[in-house]
Design a protein around this motif. Structure first.
Motif, mmCIF file in Angstrom:
data_model
loop_
_atom_site.group_PDB
_atom_site.id
_atom_site.type_symbol
_atom_site.label_atom_id
_atom_site.label_comp_id
_atom_site.label_asym_id
_atom_site.label_seq_id
_atom_site.Cartn_x
_atom_site.Cartn_y
_atom_site.Cartn_z
ATOM 1 N N GLU A 43 0.679 -1.046 0.001
ATOM 2 C CA GLU A 43 0.060 -0.040 -0.093
ATOM 3 C C GLU A 43 1.034 1.178 0.085
ATOM 4 N N VAL B 113 0.605 5.489 0.137
ATOM 5 C CA VAL B 113 0.001 6.651 0.215
ATOM 6 C C VAL B 113 0.657 7.781 -0.503
ATOM 7 N N THR B 114 -0.123 8.329 -1.473
ATOM 8 C CA THR B 114 0.527 9.213 -2.339
ATOM 9 C C THR B 114 0.356 10.627 -1.509
ATOM 10 N N ASP C 9 -1.279 13.250 -2.318
ATOM 11 C CA ASP C 9 -2.595 13.523 -2.089
ATOM 12 C C ASP C 9 -3.279 12.762 -0.919
ATOM 13 N N GLU D 295 -4.046 9.583 -0.977
ATOM 14 C CA GLU D 295 -4.691 8.621 -1.539
ATOM 15 C C GLU D 295 -3.920 7.489 -1.621
ATOM 16 N N ARG D 296 -4.608 6.306 -1.123
ATOM 17 C CA ARG D 296 -4.206 4.954 -1.000
ATOM 18 C C ARG D 296 -4.152 4.331 -2.495
ATOM 19 N N VAL D 297 -2.783 3.689 -2.853
ATOM 20 C CA VAL D 297 -2.724 2.845 -3.901
ATOM 21 C C VAL D 297 -2.148 1.633 -3.564
ATOM 22 N N GLU E 170 -11.466 -2.748 1.087
ATOM 23 C CA GLU E 170 -12.685 -2.232 0.622
ATOM 24 C C GLU E 170 -13.747 -3.380 0.405
#
Length: 533
Positions: free
Chosen positions: A174, A176-177, A179, A181-183, A207
RNA sequence: GCGCCGCUAGCUCAACUGGCAGAGCAACGGACUCUUAAUCCGUAGGUUCUAGGUUCGAUUCCUAGGCGGCGCACCA
């Protein structure tokens, strides 16, 4: 000597071998992936060193999310406050820096970083650290602090192994960018594997857990809504001597002691309406129905249906009830009524559009079903893409037109009402027009969500409808209703005027969650039996 | 039921017109006491879904089968 199987490798007697091997040999066999063999070795090392690899429990002060929330609530902004926690979870990531290590723990709805500093840990806990793997369940206690990079973290003082994993979870990484945001990189995304090993899917994809939690909130919301309105939740038979209440092929089974054929229900309808004869004037059931049909994106052979019946009501009442129920429950569960489904915006804000069935077919297919000849209908159905139009009955032609030309275009929730009576064997004739039935469906996002009517309570009329269905069945229509004499007897005792409705719960969840496949909202969807792992 | 596509390491994916089956992550060994897709050095890991066939040679081409995805039909 129990006659158990012998391990082909070491000769130990085992009740049952896997691939001819006892557990020790199986987990160590070269056929196993390296990570499995390594983990099994660690398991034995743990046992040898006196650790309990499968603990009996662990008292926590907080869930992972709870620890974060409590910290936030108590935080005064001063650095390094002493707030002690005892938390547990799975190891989702592990970064070993030698003298120290960072890991992320994950539990049902939270994620929290923990920090191991070897000279803080006891010798025994430090040794345990070397035997941990991604996926293992551990419990820790220590004080919360914020790292230099600003992440809330537990400084571990005590480490307890709760459950060793013998198989690597398909964890992604995982990121965390900037922003926030989680990628997820890598990860576990193959649909077949995810459905076959839902446990791994859930463990690894938060999710997916969130989606099923949403499903539960929706089902609870439906119950709360109906309970508050005086409806009684009941349970009716799943095993039935006669199937009915819908048009579908059933699953068949056999009861040995009674030596009789039984069917898995395709609908709850007839048993629920019998209860209104018994003066249980408002009832509902949320349960599985079973239809022996093909499987696709929106159909699973077993699926969840809500059916409810209300005495002294008609289909107009049901329109009000449906609209209020769906908007209340989804509004609470999703926090909004503006949803996105299959790439389209769906706004559930009431009031919903209400249109007669005939009007929609006229608008979209250009055919007035009240006046069109069979030939005109047939031509229109063929134009709509039905090659087999020549062989279809009049009601089937009309339905084909509706399915092909009307339904896909109904994105905003639409109450389609007054269906042709031939298609509705349990609905009352419409007041003032006996060619129509007091029946409506709710179509959302191009999918049928609700089917409801003023329930037919005239036993003589019901007898005739059963007779028509019986004739169809004899003509080879396996989906036509059986002639249910007991149900007629019930109606003879007097079914009050009743409004009823059925709603596909899985589809409601699909809508709420923006899922395009029913299998995404069913924990264990049906799959062909596959190979063992 | 029909059509199209897919199946390669534990996971996510490469491998051209047939020519020694690869990468990242995970794993293992080593370094590193504030890292976060940690980093660096090294190692290992394969019945290429199955069974046949063509070929000097098949992950690749052909046939049959298995499982899945998508679409169609069915599901009033």
């Amino acid at each position: 000597m129990t006659g158990g199987e012998l391990c082909a490798s070491c000769g130990a007697e085992v009740g049952r071998t896997r691939d001819g091997l006892c557990p020790e040999c199986w987990y160590s066999a070269p056929e196993r992936p390296k990570p499995v063999r390594d983990r099994f070795e660690k398991l034995r090392a743990l046992e040898a060193a006196g650790y309990e690899p499968f603990a009996y429990g662990f008292e926590v002060t907080d869930s992972l999310r709870g620890a974060r929330e409590r910290h936030q609530a108590q935080s005064t902004g001063a650095p390094d406050e002493e707030m002690r926690v005892r938390v547990a979870g799975r190891i989702l990531s592990l970064r070993d820096l030698g003298g120290s290590a960072f890991a992320h723990l994950g539990d049902r709805d939270g994620r929290l970083q923990v920090y191991f500093k070897r000279n803080v840990l006891s010798e025994r806990d430090a040794a345990l650290l070397d035997l941990l793997d991604l996926g293992d369940w551990i419990g820790v206690s220590g004080a919360l602090f914020t790292t230099r990079t600003g992440e809330l973290t537990v400084r571990v003082e005590e480490l307890v192994l709760l459950a060793k994993t013998l198989r690597p979870l398909p964890l992604g990484k995982e990121e965390v960018t900037g922003d926030g945001e989680r990628v997820v990189h890598g990860g576990f995304s193959d649909r077949e594997s995810r459905y076959r090993q839902r446990y791994a899917d859930l463990a690894v994809n938060p999710e997916v857990r969130r989606m099923f939690a949403l499903r539960t909130r929706i089902v609870s919301g439906l119950r709360a809504f109906l309970d508050a309105r005086g409806f009684l939740e009941v349970e009716t038979p799943i095993l039935q001597p006669l199937y009915g209440g819908a048009a579908a092929r059933p699953f068949t089974t056999h009861h040995h002691a009674l030596d009789t054929r039984l069917y898995l229900r395709i609908a709850d309808e007839l048993y629920l309406k019998r209860l209104l004869v018994g003066n249980l004037e408002r009832v509902y059931e949320i349960g599985k129905d079973f239809r022996n049909e093909s499987i696709d994106r929106t159909h699973n052979p077993e699926f969840t249906m809500l059916e409810l019946y209300q005495a002294l009501a008609d289909y107009r009442t049901m329109m009000e009830l449906t609209e209020e129920m769906v908007t209340t429950v989804l509004g609470e569960a999703c926090g909004t009524l503006r949803l996105s489904w299959e790439g389209r915006e769906v706004d559930l804000t009431p009031p919903w559009r209400r249109v007669p069935y005939r009007e929609l077919v006229l608008e979209e297919a250009g055919v007035d079903i009240a006046s069109a000849s069979d030939g005109e209908l047939r031509r229109a159905a063929r134009e709509a893409g039905r090659e087999d139009a020549a062989s279809l009955s009049r009601p089937a032609l009309v339905d084909a037109l509706f399915s092909a030309k009307v339904e896909p275009g109904l994105v905003a929730p639409t109450i389609v009402y007054d269906y042709p009576i031939e298609m509705s064997p349990f609905a009352k004739p419409k007041r003032g027009d006996p060619t129509l039935a007091e029946r409506f469906e709710v179509v959302v996002g191009g999918h049928e969500l609700v089917n409801a009517f003023s329930e037919l309570n005239d036993p003589v009329d019901q007898w005739r409808r059963f007779a028509e269905q019986a004739a169809r069945r004899e003509a080879g229509d396996e989906e036509a209703q059986g002639f249910d004499e007991d149900y007629l007897r019930a109606l003879e005792y007097g079914l009050p005027p009743t409004g009823g409705l059925g709603m596909g719960v899985d589809r409601l969840v699909m809508l709420a969650a923006g899922q395009d496949a029913i299998r995404e909202v069913i924990l264990y969807p049906i799959l062909r039996p596959g190979e063992e792992a």
